[in-house]
Motif scaffolding. Structure first.
Motif, PDB file in Angstrom:
ATOM      1  N   PRO A   1       0.843  -1.142  -0.021  1.00 48.82           N
ATOM      2  CA  PRO A   1      -0.031  -0.114  -0.140  1.00 48.82           C
ATOM      3  C   PRO A   1       0.734   1.415  -0.102  1.00 48.82           C
ATOM      4  O   PRO A   1       0.438   2.411  -0.567  1.00 48.82           O
ATOM      5  CB  PRO A   1      -0.874  -0.019   1.407  1.00 48.82           C
ATOM      6  N   GLU A   2       2.203   1.356   0.590  1.00 47.19           N
ATOM      7  CA  GLU A   2       2.791   2.370   0.810  1.00 47.19           C
ATOM      8  C   GLU A   2       3.322   2.704  -0.621  1.00 47.19           C
ATOM      9  O   GLU A   2       3.519   3.814  -1.047  1.00 47.19           O
ATOM     10  CB  GLU A   2       4.101   2.388   1.545  1.00 47.19           C
ATOM     11  N   LYS A   3       3.439   2.005  -1.428  1.00 50.61           N
ATOM     12  CA  LYS A   3       3.959   2.195  -2.963  1.00 50.61           C
ATOM     13  C   LYS A   3       2.875   2.240  -3.822  1.00 50.61           C
ATOM     14  O   LYS A   3       3.107   2.427  -5.143  1.00 50.61           O
ATOM     15  CB  LYS A   3       4.988   0.927  -3.319  1.00 50.61           C
ATOM     16  N   ASP A   4       1.572   1.953  -3.535  1.00 51.95           N
ATOM     17  CA  ASP A   4       0.356   1.863  -4.269  1.00 51.95           C
ATOM     18  C   ASP A   4       0.371   0.848  -5.350  1.00 51.95           C
ATOM     19  O   ASP A   4       0.031   0.960  -6.442  1.00 51.95           O
ATOM     20  CB  ASP A   4       0.145   3.277  -5.009  1.00 51.95           C
ATOM     21  N   LEU A   5       0.985  -0.314  -4.837  1.00 52.56           N
ATOM     22  CA  LEU A   5       1.313  -1.369  -5.866  1.00 52.56           C
ATOM     23  C   LEU A   5       0.771  -2.573  -5.541  1.00 52.56           C
ATOM     24  O   LEU A   5       0.654  -2.958  -4.211  1.00 52.56           O
ATOM     25  CB  LEU A   5       2.871  -1.535  -6.123  1.00 52.56           C
ATOM     26  N   ALA A   6       0.347  -3.510  -6.312  1.00 56.33           N
ATOM     27  CA  ALA A   6       0.021  -5.176  -6.171  1.00 56.33           C
ATOM     28  C   ALA A   6       0.696  -5.891  -7.324  1.00 56.33           C
ATOM     29  O   ALA A   6       0.675  -5.269  -8.392  1.00 56.33           O
ATOM     30  CB  ALA A   6      -1.434  -4.967  -6.150  1.00 56.33           C
ATOM     31  N   ALA A   7       0.859  -6.980  -6.728  1.00 59.54           N
ATOM     32  CA  ALA A   7       1.133  -8.195  -7.702  1.00 59.54           C
ATOM     33  C   ALA A   7       0.478  -9.271  -7.500  1.00 59.54           C
ATOM     34  O   ALA A   7       0.097  -9.596  -6.444  1.00 59.54           O
ATOM     35  CB  ALA A   7       3.023  -8.510  -7.495  1.00 59.54           C
ATOM     36  N   ALA A   8      -0.370  -9.647  -8.860  1.00 57.82           N
ATOM     37  CA  ALA A   8      -1.164 -10.635  -8.574  1.00 57.82           C
ATOM     38  C   ALA A   8      -0.831 -11.801  -9.267  1.00 57.82           C
ATOM     39  O   ALA A   8       0.001 -11.894 -10.455  1.00 57.82           O
ATOM     40  CB  ALA A   8      -2.421 -10.277  -9.383  1.00 57.82           C
ATOM     41  N   ALA A   9      -0.935 -13.091  -8.769  1.00 57.46           N
ATOM     42  CA  ALA A   9      -0.575 -14.330  -9.341  1.00 57.46           C
ATOM     43  C   ALA A   9      -1.827 -15.036 -10.104  1.00 57.46           C
ATOM     44  O   ALA A   9      -2.623 -15.358  -9.117  1.00 57.46           O
ATOM     45  CB  ALA A   9       0.113 -15.202  -8.291  1.00 57.46           C
ATOM     46  N   CYS A  10      -1.889 -14.884 -11.202  1.00 56.64           N
ATOM     47  CA  CYS A  10      -3.229 -15.161 -11.842  1.00 56.64           C
ATOM     48  C   CYS A  10      -2.870 -16.700 -12.783  1.00 56.64           C
ATOM     49  O   CYS A  10      -1.583 -16.860 -12.839  1.00 56.64           O
ATOM     50  CB  CYS A  10      -3.803 -14.179 -12.530  1.00 56.64           C
ATOM     51  N   PHE A  11      -3.907 -17.008 -13.380  1.00 57.97           N
ATOM     52  CA  PHE A  11      -3.858 -18.236 -13.898  1.00 57.97           C
ATOM     53  C   PHE A  11      -3.195 -17.861 -15.615  1.00 57.97           C
ATOM     54  O   PHE A  11      -4.029 -17.241 -16.267  1.00 57.97           O
ATOM     55  CB  PHE A  11      -5.218 -18.976 -14.052  1.00 57.97           C
TER      56      PHE A  11
ATOM     57  N   ASP B   1      -5.972   4.034  -6.495  1.00 64.40           N
ATOM     58  CA  ASP B   1      -7.374   3.919  -6.479  1.00 64.40           C
ATOM     59  C   ASP B   1      -7.714   2.489  -6.040  1.00 64.40           C
ATOM     60  O   ASP B   1      -7.890   1.622  -6.666  1.00 64.40           O
ATOM     61  CB  ASP B   1      -8.255   4.425  -7.544  1.00 64.40           C
ATOM     62  N   ARG B   2      -8.044   2.437  -4.578  1.00 58.94           N
ATOM     63  CA  ARG B   2      -8.273   1.049  -3.947  1.00 58.94           C
ATOM     64  C   ARG B   2      -9.508   0.371  -4.703  1.00 58.94           C
ATOM     65  O   ARG B   2      -9.408  -0.713  -4.674  1.00 58.94           O
ATOM     66  CB  ARG B   2      -8.610   1.269  -2.541  1.00 58.94           C
ATOM     67  N   VAL B   3     -10.395   1.176  -5.066  1.00 58.18           N
ATOM     68  CA  VAL B   3     -11.631   0.245  -5.604  1.00 58.18           C
ATOM     69  C   VAL B   3     -11.497   0.105  -6.877  1.00 58.18           C
ATOM     70  O   VAL B   3     -12.000  -0.997  -7.424  1.00 58.18           O
ATOM     71  CB  VAL B   3     -12.875   1.311  -5.409  1.00 58.18           C
ATOM     72  N   ASN B   4     -10.511   0.643  -7.579  1.00 55.16           N
ATOM     73  CA  ASN B   4     -10.405   0.409  -9.191  1.00 55.16           C
ATOM     74  C   ASN B   4      -8.982   0.257  -9.459  1.00 55.16           C
ATOM     75  O   ASN B   4      -8.030   1.119  -9.931  1.00 55.16           O
ATOM     76  CB  ASN B   4     -10.898   1.601  -9.784  1.00 55.16           C
ATOM     77  N   PRO B   5      -8.416  -0.878  -9.119  1.00 60.07           N
ATOM     78  CA  PRO B   5      -6.960  -0.985  -9.405  1.00 60.07           C
ATOM     79  C   PRO B   5      -6.778  -1.323 -10.870  1.00 60.07           C
ATOM     80  O   PRO B   5      -7.785  -1.570 -11.673  1.00 60.07           O
ATOM     81  CB  PRO B   5      -6.454  -2.229  -8.804  1.00 60.07           C
ATOM     82  N   LYS B   6      -5.576  -0.599 -11.201  1.00 61.94           N
ATOM     83  CA  LYS B   6      -5.495  -0.737 -12.905  1.00 61.94           C
ATOM     84  C   LYS B   6      -3.981  -1.804 -13.249  1.00 61.94           C
ATOM     85  O   LYS B   6      -3.193  -1.479 -12.617  1.00 61.94           O
ATOM     86  CB  LYS B   6      -4.996   0.828 -13.207  1.00 61.94           C
ATOM     87  N   VAL B   7      -4.297  -2.454 -14.212  1.00 62.46           N
ATOM     88  CA  VAL B   7      -3.241  -3.181 -14.661  1.00 62.46           C
ATOM     89  C   VAL B   7      -2.092  -2.404 -15.123  1.00 62.46           C
ATOM     90  O   VAL B   7      -2.263  -1.732 -16.162  1.00 62.46           O
ATOM     91  CB  VAL B   7      -3.819  -4.364 -15.615  1.00 62.46           C
ATOM     92  N   LEU B   8      -0.697  -2.521 -14.725  1.00 63.13           N
ATOM     93  CA  LEU B   8       0.345  -2.022 -15.491  1.00 63.13           C
ATOM     94  C   LEU B   8       1.092  -2.853 -16.573  1.00 63.13           C
ATOM     95  O   LEU B   8       1.666  -2.275 -17.390  1.00 63.13           O
ATOM     96  CB  LEU B   8       1.309  -1.479 -14.567  1.00 63.13           C
ATOM     97  N   GLN B   9       1.056  -4.170 -15.906  1.00 59.76           N
ATOM     98  CA  GLN B   9       1.740  -5.059 -17.063  1.00 59.76           C
ATOM     99  C   GLN B   9       1.392  -6.429 -16.720  1.00 59.76           C
ATOM    100  O   GLN B   9       1.160  -6.811 -15.411  1.00 59.76           O
ATOM    101  CB  GLN B   9       3.338  -4.966 -16.618  1.00 59.76           C
ATOM    102  N   HIS B  10       1.326  -7.436 -17.858  1.00 57.20           N
ATOM    103  CA  HIS B  10       1.335  -8.940 -17.444  1.00 57.20           C
ATOM    104  C   HIS B  10       2.691  -9.321 -17.720  1.00 57.20           C
ATOM    105  O   HIS B  10       3.339  -9.046 -18.951  1.00 57.20           O
ATOM    106  CB  HIS B  10       0.321  -9.346 -18.432  1.00 57.20           C
ATOM    107  N   VAL B  11       3.114 -10.321 -17.289  1.00 51.80           N
ATOM    108  CA  VAL B  11       4.322 -11.244 -17.484  1.00 51.80           C
ATOM    109  C   VAL B  11       4.040 -12.655 -17.405  1.00 51.80           C
ATOM    110  O   VAL B  11       3.155 -13.246 -16.731  1.00 51.80           O
ATOM    111  CB  VAL B  11       5.368 -10.881 -16.272  1.00 51.80           C
ATOM    112  N   SER B  12       4.570 -13.521 -18.289  1.00 47.62           N
ATOM    113  CA  SER B  12       4.460 -14.993 -18.375  1.00 47.62           C
ATOM    114  C   SER B  12       5.754 -15.642 -18.516  1.00 47.62           C
ATOM    115  O   SER B  12       6.780 -14.862 -18.792  1.00 47.62           O
ATOM    116  CB  SER B  12       3.144 -15.329 -19.762  1.00 47.62           C
TER     117      SER B  12
END
Length: 476
Positions: free
Chosen positions: A270-280, A290-301
């Motif tokens: 939260p201090e960096k306003d970043l999230a990393a998601a491990a998705c399928f 914006d906590r309610v509306n997170p925005k995707v910055l990059q996908h990596v595979s």
């Protein structure tokens, strides 16, 4: 394979092998699959050679508690006890607050007094079945993830049928009195809540939960297609009964028919306003200003080496992210001699100032396990060592590993604890560092407390925090 809840089979559509393995690992008949899935064509940088991935294995010692490196001491174990000691009352995730540890279990959760880490004691246990009871705490509130159909949200609700209008989602408890937690309310979410991540609001009167779950399951009322999203639950701190879903942000284009969607786990800083998601299928970097509306910055595979993107951890200055691959879904032996060191492992990415991710190296425990031991990268957290990137991590029957990724191209293990083979599914589900000690939730053996004594990690013991949810990172 099927997802099970204490013997009640809940069929899941056979989208892809990775999805099936994931479901097995987090709530299924504990039968290892015959072999890991084969790799697809490579589209990522060449894998580091085994010599680049790890240094030599730390010296081992043996005690009545198991095998461990000479810098690890096993201080305590609290075995399962009634009412959370049934045949599939598996220990799951942990959270911490003050002198207490909160441990999820397929049948409910426990509150431990850890004021003396060498002598943890049970403050309370709550019988509240619902896979997988992923857990977090914030102030006087405790949250549980339910990813199995129930006939209602209450703790005494029986198993439901996903084809009907059953319930699954988030349960909320009041834990002001640690000896007497009280059920407060619940929020239903699409496809349930396999895991959740607590996200502090910009003001202290609200917290948010980012809900991760696999899906869709066509033909069910609880998990309709498409499912290319997470759910955001808003919880007013002083009025938790009014908690509700406030958004369902899409993280990718509409899901391809026949493919699994959603995410397994998500870590926020939260201090960096970043999230990393491990998705399928991939990892995702997000802006959560914006906590309610997170925005995707990059996908990596990583189609060559990763099968199931399971979890993520930032380093302290948010210049790196570790993504873990749960190859085999937690039920397979992927730490044996027949599985490459880059599969069922961690991948270390640099995170540039431009918020772009670049793959640098892989880490896998260097101790080969037997073909009968379920073993793969699982849940972990940082050790707060200034100037170093060190984390502790669970590996199911591979035990607990402490490893250094300060040099992202040459990560190395610096300590470990493991018990050796157990019959069926077992081992450490989660291992986290909290105020000078390592706490491990073992699936069948209960709560373990470890201490590491090493010049490299000793500075971490000076850092004290009031609360820890490992997927909600704070700086040190």
């Amino acid at each position: 394979m099927d997802r099970r809840n204490g013997g009640n089979v809940r069929p899941i559509v056979a989208f892809v092998l990775a999805a099936l393995l994931l479901v097995a690992g987090c709530g299924a008949d504990p039968t290892p699959s015959a072999s890991p899935p084969s790799a697809a064509a490579a589209s990522t940088p060449a894998s580091p050679s085994p010599s680049e991935q790890v240094a030599e294995t730390p010296a081992a010692g043996i005690s009545g508690d198991g095998t461990h490196s000479d810098n690890i001491t096993h201080l305590a174990n609290v075995p399962p006890s009634a009412p959370l000691d049934g045949p599939q009352a598996w220990g799951t995730d942990l959270a911490f607050q003050g002198d207490y540890a909160f441990v999820g279990n397929f049948d409910g959760f426990s509150v431990f007094d850890i004021s003396d880490p060498s002598k943890p004691s049970i403050a309370s246990q709550v019988l509240c079945p619902g896979e997988q009871n992923d857990i977090s705490v914030s102030g006087n509130l405790l949250f549980l993830s339910i990813d199995s159909a129930r006939v209602g949200p209450e703790c005494d609700a029986q198993r439901g049928e996903p084809e009907s209008d059953a319930w699954e989602g988030i349960r909320i408890f009041d834990i002001e009195d640690k000896a007497n937690p009280k059920f407060v309310s619940a929020v239903q979410t699409d496809c349930g809540s396999h895991t959740h991540t607590l996200v502090p609001g910009k003001s202290p009167d609200k917290v948010y939960l980012y809900i991760s779950s696999p899906g869709p399951e066509p033909g069910t009322a609880t998990c309709p297609p498409p499912h290319n999203k997470i759910s955001v639950v808003e919880v007013p701190v002083k009025a938790p009964k009014t908690a509700k879903v406030v958004s369902q942000p899409a993280l990718s284009d509409e899901a391809v028919e026949g493919a699994i969607g959603g995410c397994h786990d998500l870590t926020v800083y939260p201090e960096k306003d970043l999230a990393a998601a491990a998705c399928f299928g991939d990892g995702i970097l997000m802006d959560i200003s914006d906590r309610v509306n997170p925005k995707v910055l990059q996908h990596v595979s990583d189609k060559e080496n990763f099968a199931i993107w399971h979890s993520a951890t930032f380093n302290n200055d948010a210049t790196k992210i570790v993504f873990g691959d749960e190859l085999g879904g937690g039920v397979s032996a992927t730490c044996d001699a027949n599985t490459p060191k880059t599969k069922g492992a961690n991948a270390v990415y640099d995170l540039g100032k431009d918020r772009r991710l670049t793959l640098r190296g892989y880490f896998k425990i260097p101790r080969e396990q037997s073909p009968e031991e379920n073993c793969v990268a699982h849940n972990g957290s940082l050790l707060p060592v200034p100037g170093k990137d060190i984390m502790v991590q669970s590996w199911y029957q591979g035990g607990v590993s402490v490893w250094d990724f300060t040099d992202a191209t040459k990560p190395r293990e610096i300590g470990f604890f493991e018990r050796g083979p157990v019959q069926g599914l077992g081992g450490s589900w989660s291992a986290y560092y909290y105020n000078g000690h390592i706490y491990s939730s073992d699936i069948t053996k209960g709560l373990d407390v470890l201490r590491i004594d090493d010049p490299l990690t000793d500075p971490a013991a000076k850092v004290r925090i009031k609360e820890l949810n490992a997927q909600t990172q704070v700086s040190y």
